[in-house]
Design a protein around this motif. Structure first.
Motif, PDB file in Angstrom:
ATOM      1  N   ALA A  61     -33.282  10.972  70.575  1.00 22.56           N
ATOM      2  CA  ALA A  61     -32.805  12.348  70.694  1.00 22.56           C
ATOM      3  C   ALA A  61     -32.296  12.582  72.115  1.00 22.56           C
ATOM      4  O   ALA A  61     -32.720  11.912  73.067  1.00 22.56           O
ATOM      5  CB  ALA A  61     -33.918  13.334  70.353  1.00 22.56           C
ATOM      6  N   ASN A 115     -38.125  12.895  71.309  1.00 21.58           N
ATOM      7  CA  ASN A 115     -37.613  13.000  69.933  1.00 21.58           C
ATOM      8  C   ASN A 115     -38.629  13.526  68.932  1.00 21.58           C
ATOM      9  O   ASN A 115     -38.428  13.438  67.734  1.00 21.58           O
ATOM     10  CB  ASN A 115     -37.105  11.634  69.462  1.00 21.58           C
ATOM     11  CG  ASN A 115     -38.224  10.591  69.390  1.00 21.58           C
ATOM     12  OD1 ASN A 115     -39.269  10.735  70.025  1.00 21.58           O
ATOM     13  ND2 ASN A 115     -37.995   9.551  68.619  1.00 21.58           N
ATOM     14  N   VAL A 174     -38.384   5.970  73.285  1.00 20.10           N
ATOM     15  CA  VAL A 174     -38.594   7.251  72.616  1.00 20.10           C
ATOM     16  C   VAL A 174     -40.075   7.593  72.603  1.00 20.10           C
ATOM     17  O   VAL A 174     -40.938   6.707  72.616  1.00 20.10           O
ATOM     18  CB  VAL A 174     -38.049   7.219  71.168  1.00 20.10           C
ATOM     19  CG1 VAL A 174     -36.534   7.063  71.162  1.00 20.10           C
ATOM     20  CG2 VAL A 174     -38.704   6.102  70.354  1.00 20.10           C
ATOM     21  N   SER A 194     -36.940   9.584  75.743  1.00 24.12           N
ATOM     22  CA  SER A 194     -36.341  10.521  74.790  1.00 24.12           C
ATOM     23  C   SER A 194     -37.447  11.307  74.096  1.00 24.12           C
ATOM     24  O   SER A 194     -38.352  10.716  73.490  1.00 24.12           O
ATOM     25  CB  SER A 194     -35.511   9.760  73.750  1.00 24.12           C
ATOM     26  OG  SER A 194     -35.119  10.617  72.694  1.00 24.12           O
TER      27      SER A 194
END
Length: 307
Positions: A293, A305, A285, A303
Protein backbone atom coordinates in the motif's frame (compact mmCIF):
# COMPACT_ATOMS: atom_id res chain seq x y z
CA UNK A 1 2.27 -47.42 5.54
CA UNK A 2 -0.58 -49.66 6.74
CA UNK A 3 -3.12 -48.53 9.27
CA UNK A 4 -2.69 -50.23 12.63
CA UNK A 5 -6.03 -51.99 12.22
CA UNK A 6 -4.55 -53.85 9.24
CA UNK A 7 -1.99 -55.48 11.54
CA UNK A 8 -4.51 -56.94 14.01
CA UNK A 9 -4.87 -60.73 13.90
CA UNK A 10 -8.02 -62.42 12.68
CA UNK A 11 -8.12 -64.46 15.86
CA UNK A 12 -6.08 -64.73 19.05
CA UNK A 13 -7.31 -66.71 22.01
CA UNK A 14 -8.26 -64.51 24.93
CA UNK A 15 -6.25 -64.97 28.10
CA UNK A 16 -3.20 -66.32 26.30
CA UNK A 17 -0.66 -63.58 26.63
CA UNK A 18 2.89 -64.86 26.59
CA UNK A 19 5.18 -64.17 29.53
CA UNK A 20 6.63 -61.32 27.49
CA UNK A 21 3.16 -59.94 26.71
CA UNK A 22 2.15 -60.18 30.37
CA UNK A 23 5.28 -58.31 31.46
CA UNK A 24 4.65 -55.58 28.88
CA UNK A 25 0.97 -55.30 29.88
CA UNK A 26 2.00 -54.76 33.51
CA UNK A 27 4.24 -51.88 32.41
CA UNK A 28 1.51 -49.95 30.59
CA UNK A 29 -0.01 -48.22 33.68
CA UNK A 30 3.43 -46.93 34.66
CA UNK A 31 4.06 -45.38 31.24
CA UNK A 32 1.70 -42.50 32.21
CA UNK A 33 0.69 -41.61 28.67
CA UNK A 34 -2.59 -42.36 26.86
CA UNK A 35 -0.85 -42.54 23.47
CA UNK A 36 1.82 -45.08 22.58
CA UNK A 37 3.98 -45.22 19.49
CA UNK A 38 5.35 -48.47 18.13
CA UNK A 39 8.79 -47.09 18.91
CA UNK A 40 7.91 -46.64 22.58
CA UNK A 41 6.40 -50.11 22.85
CA UNK A 42 9.40 -51.72 21.18
CA UNK A 43 11.79 -49.85 23.45
CA UNK A 44 10.04 -51.34 26.48
CA UNK A 45 10.26 -54.83 24.97
CA UNK A 46 13.96 -54.21 24.32
CA UNK A 47 14.44 -53.30 28.00
CA UNK A 48 12.81 -56.55 29.06
CA UNK A 49 15.28 -58.46 26.89
CA UNK A 50 18.21 -56.43 28.20
CA UNK A 51 17.25 -57.06 31.82
CA UNK A 52 16.23 -60.69 31.14
CA UNK A 53 13.35 -60.06 33.53
CA UNK A 54 11.18 -62.67 31.78
CA UNK A 55 12.24 -66.34 31.62
CA UNK A 56 12.62 -68.35 28.41
CA UNK A 57 13.25 -65.42 26.09
CA UNK A 58 14.73 -66.56 22.80
CA UNK A 59 17.72 -64.61 21.56
CA UNK A 60 19.50 -61.65 23.06
CA UNK A 61 17.15 -59.09 21.52
CA UNK A 62 13.54 -59.03 20.26
CA UNK A 63 12.87 -59.77 16.62
CA UNK A 64 10.34 -57.92 14.50
CA UNK A 65 8.10 -60.99 14.56
CA UNK A 66 8.24 -61.33 18.35
CA UNK A 67 7.40 -57.66 18.80
CA UNK A 68 4.49 -57.70 16.38
CA UNK A 69 2.99 -60.89 17.84
CA UNK A 70 3.26 -59.42 21.33
CA UNK A 71 1.65 -56.17 20.20
CA UNK A 72 -1.20 -58.04 18.47
CA UNK A 73 -1.82 -60.05 21.62
CA UNK A 74 -1.97 -56.88 23.75
CA UNK A 75 -4.54 -55.45 21.34
CA UNK A 76 -6.59 -58.64 21.33
CA UNK A 77 -6.63 -58.62 25.14
CA UNK A 78 -7.80 -54.99 25.20
CA UNK A 79 -4.69 -53.48 26.79
CA UNK A 80 -4.12 -51.28 23.75
CA UNK A 81 -6.18 -50.40 20.70
CA UNK A 82 -5.57 -48.41 17.51
CA UNK A 83 -5.97 -44.70 18.18
CA UNK A 84 -8.99 -43.16 16.47
CA UNK A 85 -7.00 -40.18 15.14
CA UNK A 86 -3.32 -41.11 14.92
CA UNK A 87 -3.02 -44.18 12.70
CA UNK A 88 0.55 -44.96 13.77
CA UNK A 89 -0.24 -44.83 17.48
CA UNK A 90 -2.03 -46.96 20.07
CA UNK A 91 -4.33 -45.92 22.89
CA UNK A 92 -3.00 -47.05 26.24
CA UNK A 93 -6.24 -48.24 27.79
CA UNK A 94 -4.84 -48.00 31.32
CA UNK A 95 -4.76 -44.20 30.99
CA UNK A 96 -7.55 -41.66 30.52
CA UNK A 97 -8.02 -40.06 27.14
CA UNK A 98 -7.06 -36.39 26.82
CA UNK A 99 -8.29 -33.34 24.85
CA UNK A 100 -6.85 -32.31 21.50
CA UNK A 101 -4.26 -29.86 22.85
CA UNK A 102 -2.73 -32.62 24.96
CA UNK A 103 -2.90 -35.36 22.34
CA UNK A 104 -1.10 -33.37 19.64
CA UNK A 105 1.76 -32.71 22.06
CA UNK A 106 1.92 -36.34 23.18
CA UNK A 107 2.03 -37.52 19.57
CA UNK A 108 4.88 -35.15 18.73
CA UNK A 109 7.37 -33.68 21.23
CA UNK A 110 8.19 -30.99 18.65
CA UNK A 111 4.67 -29.53 18.52
CA UNK A 112 3.11 -26.82 20.67
CA UNK A 113 -0.10 -24.76 20.82
CA UNK A 114 0.39 -21.42 19.09
CA UNK A 115 -1.08 -18.39 17.31
CA UNK A 116 -4.76 -17.60 17.98
CA UNK A 117 -5.16 -20.62 20.28
CA UNK A 118 -2.22 -19.46 22.41
CA UNK A 119 -3.53 -15.90 22.38
CA UNK A 120 -6.79 -17.18 23.82
CA UNK A 121 -5.02 -19.23 26.50
CA UNK A 122 -3.06 -16.14 27.62
CA UNK A 123 -6.18 -13.98 27.69
CA UNK A 124 -4.93 -11.73 24.88
CA UNK A 125 -8.08 -12.14 22.81
CA UNK A 126 -11.75 -12.80 23.41
CA UNK A 127 -12.01 -14.74 20.16
CA UNK A 128 -12.61 -18.47 20.42
CA UNK A 129 -10.99 -20.24 17.46
CA UNK A 130 -12.85 -23.29 16.18
CA UNK A 131 -9.58 -24.89 15.10
CA UNK A 132 -6.66 -25.66 17.38
CA UNK A 133 -3.60 -23.79 16.09
CA UNK A 134 -0.35 -25.69 16.51
CA UNK A 135 3.23 -25.18 15.36
CA UNK A 136 5.25 -28.23 14.38
CA UNK A 137 8.96 -28.39 13.70
CA UNK A 138 9.58 -29.12 10.02
CA UNK A 139 10.72 -32.61 8.89
CA UNK A 140 14.13 -31.29 7.82
CA UNK A 141 14.74 -30.07 11.38
CA UNK A 142 13.19 -33.07 13.15
CA UNK A 143 15.09 -35.76 11.21
CA UNK A 144 18.47 -35.25 12.93
CA UNK A 145 16.73 -35.07 16.33
CA UNK A 146 15.02 -38.42 15.80
CA UNK A 147 18.34 -40.03 14.80
CA UNK A 148 19.91 -38.62 17.96
CA UNK A 149 17.15 -40.11 20.13
CA UNK A 150 17.60 -43.54 18.57
CA UNK A 151 21.36 -43.42 19.14
CA UNK A 152 20.77 -42.34 22.74
CA UNK A 153 18.39 -45.27 23.28
CA UNK A 154 20.34 -48.01 21.50
CA UNK A 155 23.94 -46.87 21.09
CA UNK A 156 26.03 -49.16 18.91
CA UNK A 157 23.22 -51.71 18.78
CA UNK A 158 21.42 -49.38 16.39
CA UNK A 159 23.89 -50.42 13.69
CA UNK A 160 24.33 -54.07 14.65
CA UNK A 161 20.89 -55.30 15.81
CA UNK A 162 18.86 -57.46 13.45
CA UNK A 163 15.80 -55.27 14.02
CA UNK A 164 14.90 -52.03 15.83
CA UNK A 165 11.50 -50.41 15.41
CA UNK A 166 12.12 -47.04 13.68
CA UNK A 167 11.12 -43.65 15.05
CA UNK A 168 8.94 -41.72 12.60
CA UNK A 169 8.06 -38.08 12.04
CA UNK A 170 4.53 -37.41 13.31
CA UNK A 171 1.87 -36.43 10.78
CA UNK A 172 -1.02 -34.69 12.51
CA UNK A 173 -4.50 -35.50 11.15
CA UNK A 174 -6.99 -32.80 10.16
CA UNK A 175 -9.03 -33.48 13.30
CA UNK A 176 -7.98 -34.68 16.74
CA UNK A 177 -10.56 -35.65 19.33
CA UNK A 178 -13.21 -33.91 17.26
CA UNK A 179 -11.25 -30.63 17.04
CA UNK A 180 -10.09 -29.23 13.70
CA UNK A 181 -6.32 -28.80 13.56
CA UNK A 182 -4.63 -25.79 11.95
CA UNK A 183 -0.98 -26.82 11.62
CA UNK A 184 1.92 -24.48 10.86
CA UNK A 185 5.38 -25.78 10.06
CA UNK A 186 8.55 -24.04 11.26
CA UNK A 187 12.24 -24.70 10.68
CA UNK A 188 13.01 -22.86 13.92
CA UNK A 189 11.74 -24.67 17.03
CA UNK A 190 10.44 -21.41 18.49
CA UNK A 191 10.05 -20.74 22.19
CA UNK A 192 7.48 -22.71 24.20
CA UNK A 193 6.56 -23.60 27.76
CA UNK A 194 5.14 -26.77 29.33
CA UNK A 195 1.61 -26.33 30.67
CA UNK A 196 1.40 -27.29 34.33
CA UNK A 197 -0.57 -30.45 35.18
CA UNK A 198 -0.96 -31.19 31.49
CA UNK A 199 0.68 -33.00 28.59
CA UNK A 200 0.46 -29.90 26.40
CA UNK A 201 2.99 -27.20 25.52
CA UNK A 202 2.26 -23.61 24.57
CA UNK A 203 4.20 -20.85 22.84
CA UNK A 204 5.85 -18.46 25.30
CA UNK A 205 4.24 -15.04 25.58
CA UNK A 206 7.12 -13.51 23.63
CA UNK A 207 6.72 -16.13 20.92
CA UNK A 208 3.00 -15.35 20.68
CA UNK A 209 3.72 -11.68 19.98
CA UNK A 210 6.34 -12.71 17.40
CA UNK A 211 3.83 -15.02 15.72
CA UNK A 212 1.33 -12.16 15.53
CA UNK A 213 3.60 -10.11 13.27
CA UNK A 214 4.93 -13.12 11.37
CA UNK A 215 1.54 -14.65 10.51
CA UNK A 216 -1.21 -12.19 11.49
CA UNK A 217 -3.78 -14.09 9.39
CA UNK A 218 -3.41 -16.97 11.89
CA UNK A 219 -3.89 -14.56 14.78
CA UNK A 220 -7.18 -12.91 13.87
CA UNK A 221 -5.84 -10.55 11.19
CA UNK A 222 -3.51 -7.56 11.45
CA UNK A 223 -6.25 -5.18 12.62
CA UNK A 224 -6.90 -7.50 15.56
CA UNK A 225 -3.17 -7.91 16.15
CA UNK A 226 -2.76 -4.14 16.44
CA UNK A 227 -5.62 -4.02 18.94
CA UNK A 228 -3.95 -6.76 21.01
CA UNK A 229 -0.57 -5.01 20.95
CA UNK A 230 -2.23 -1.76 21.99
CA UNK A 231 -3.97 -3.46 24.92
CA UNK A 232 -1.16 -5.74 26.14
CA UNK A 233 2.27 -4.83 24.71
CA UNK A 234 3.17 -2.57 27.65
CA UNK A 235 2.50 -5.44 30.08
CA UNK A 236 4.76 -7.87 28.24
CA UNK A 237 7.27 -5.42 26.77
CA UNK A 238 10.40 -7.13 28.09
CA UNK A 239 9.20 -10.55 26.88
CA UNK A 240 8.39 -9.12 23.46
CA UNK A 241 11.73 -7.36 23.06
CA UNK A 242 13.72 -10.37 24.28
CA UNK A 243 12.03 -12.67 21.75
CA UNK A 244 12.16 -10.20 18.86
CA UNK A 245 15.88 -9.68 19.51
CA UNK A 246 16.51 -13.36 18.76
CA UNK A 247 14.12 -13.59 15.80
CA UNK A 248 15.81 -14.76 12.64
CA UNK A 249 14.28 -12.35 10.11
CA UNK A 250 15.03 -8.60 10.04
CA UNK A 251 11.41 -7.90 9.02
CA UNK A 252 10.29 -9.05 12.48
CA UNK A 253 12.31 -6.24 14.09
CA UNK A 254 11.01 -3.73 11.57
CA UNK A 255 7.34 -4.63 12.09
CA UNK A 256 7.67 -4.82 15.87
CA UNK A 257 9.69 -1.61 15.92
CA UNK A 258 7.05 0.26 13.93
CA UNK A 259 4.21 -0.98 16.16
CA UNK A 260 5.97 -0.24 19.44
CA UNK A 261 7.76 3.00 18.59
CA UNK A 262 5.54 4.68 16.01
CA UNK A 263 2.07 3.17 16.33
CA UNK A 264 2.08 2.93 20.16
CA UNK A 265 4.62 5.72 20.86
CA UNK A 266 6.67 3.59 23.23
CA UNK A 267 10.25 4.64 23.89
CA UNK A 268 12.93 2.01 24.44
CA UNK A 269 16.56 2.12 23.25
CA UNK A 270 16.43 -1.56 22.33
CA UNK A 271 13.50 -0.95 20.02
CA UNK A 272 15.11 2.18 18.57
CA UNK A 273 18.17 0.12 17.61
CA UNK A 274 15.98 -1.98 15.30
CA UNK A 275 15.78 0.92 12.85
CA UNK A 276 19.13 -0.33 11.57
CA UNK A 277 17.19 -3.21 9.97
CA UNK A 278 14.94 -0.89 7.95
CA UNK A 279 15.62 -1.17 4.23
CA UNK A 280 15.10 1.76 1.85
CA UNK A 281 13.69 1.05 -1.57
CA UNK A 282 12.27 -2.32 -0.61
CA UNK A 283 8.73 -3.66 -0.66
CA UNK A 284 8.39 -4.56 2.99
CA UNK A 285 4.85 -4.57 4.33
CA UNK A 286 3.32 -4.54 7.79
CA UNK A 287 0.78 -7.24 6.92
CA UNK A 288 2.38 -10.07 4.91
CA UNK A 289 -1.04 -11.38 3.85
CA UNK A 290 -2.02 -8.15 2.02
CA UNK A 291 -0.59 -6.31 -1.01
CA UNK A 292 1.72 -3.33 -0.84
CA UNK A 293 0.00 0.00 0.00
CA UNK A 294 1.14 3.57 -0.64
CA UNK A 295 0.72 4.62 3.01
CA UNK A 296 4.24 4.42 4.35
CA UNK A 297 6.39 4.79 7.48
CA UNK A 298 9.47 6.79 6.57
CA UNK A 299 11.27 5.90 9.81
CA UNK A 300 10.74 2.15 9.43
CA UNK A 301 10.57 2.10 5.60
CA UNK A 302 7.46 -0.06 5.84
CA UNK A 303 4.23 -0.12 3.84
CA UNK A 304 1.33 0.32 6.27
CA UNK A 305 -1.03 -1.98 4.38
CA UNK A 306 -3.16 -3.08 7.34
CA UNK A 307 -6.85 -2.21 7.26
Amino acid sequence: YHRLTDTLPIFIDKGRLSRLGTALAKMLPDMETPLLSNYLLFREVWKIYEERSVPYLRGIEPSADVFRRTRRALAAEGHIRPDVDYVRFWRNMSQSDQPAEDMVCIADPYTYVSHLSAMQRYGLTNRRPRALFITQLAPSSVGPLLKHIMHEDYGDRLDTADYIEPLFYTHHPKRVRGRAIERLSAKDPGDWRAVKSSFSRIASIGQVFLDMIDAPAKCGGMAHVLDVWEAHASTYLDDIITRIETAGKPIHKVRAGYILAEYLSMSDPRVASWKAYAQRGGSRVLDPSRPFASTYSEDWMLSLNAT
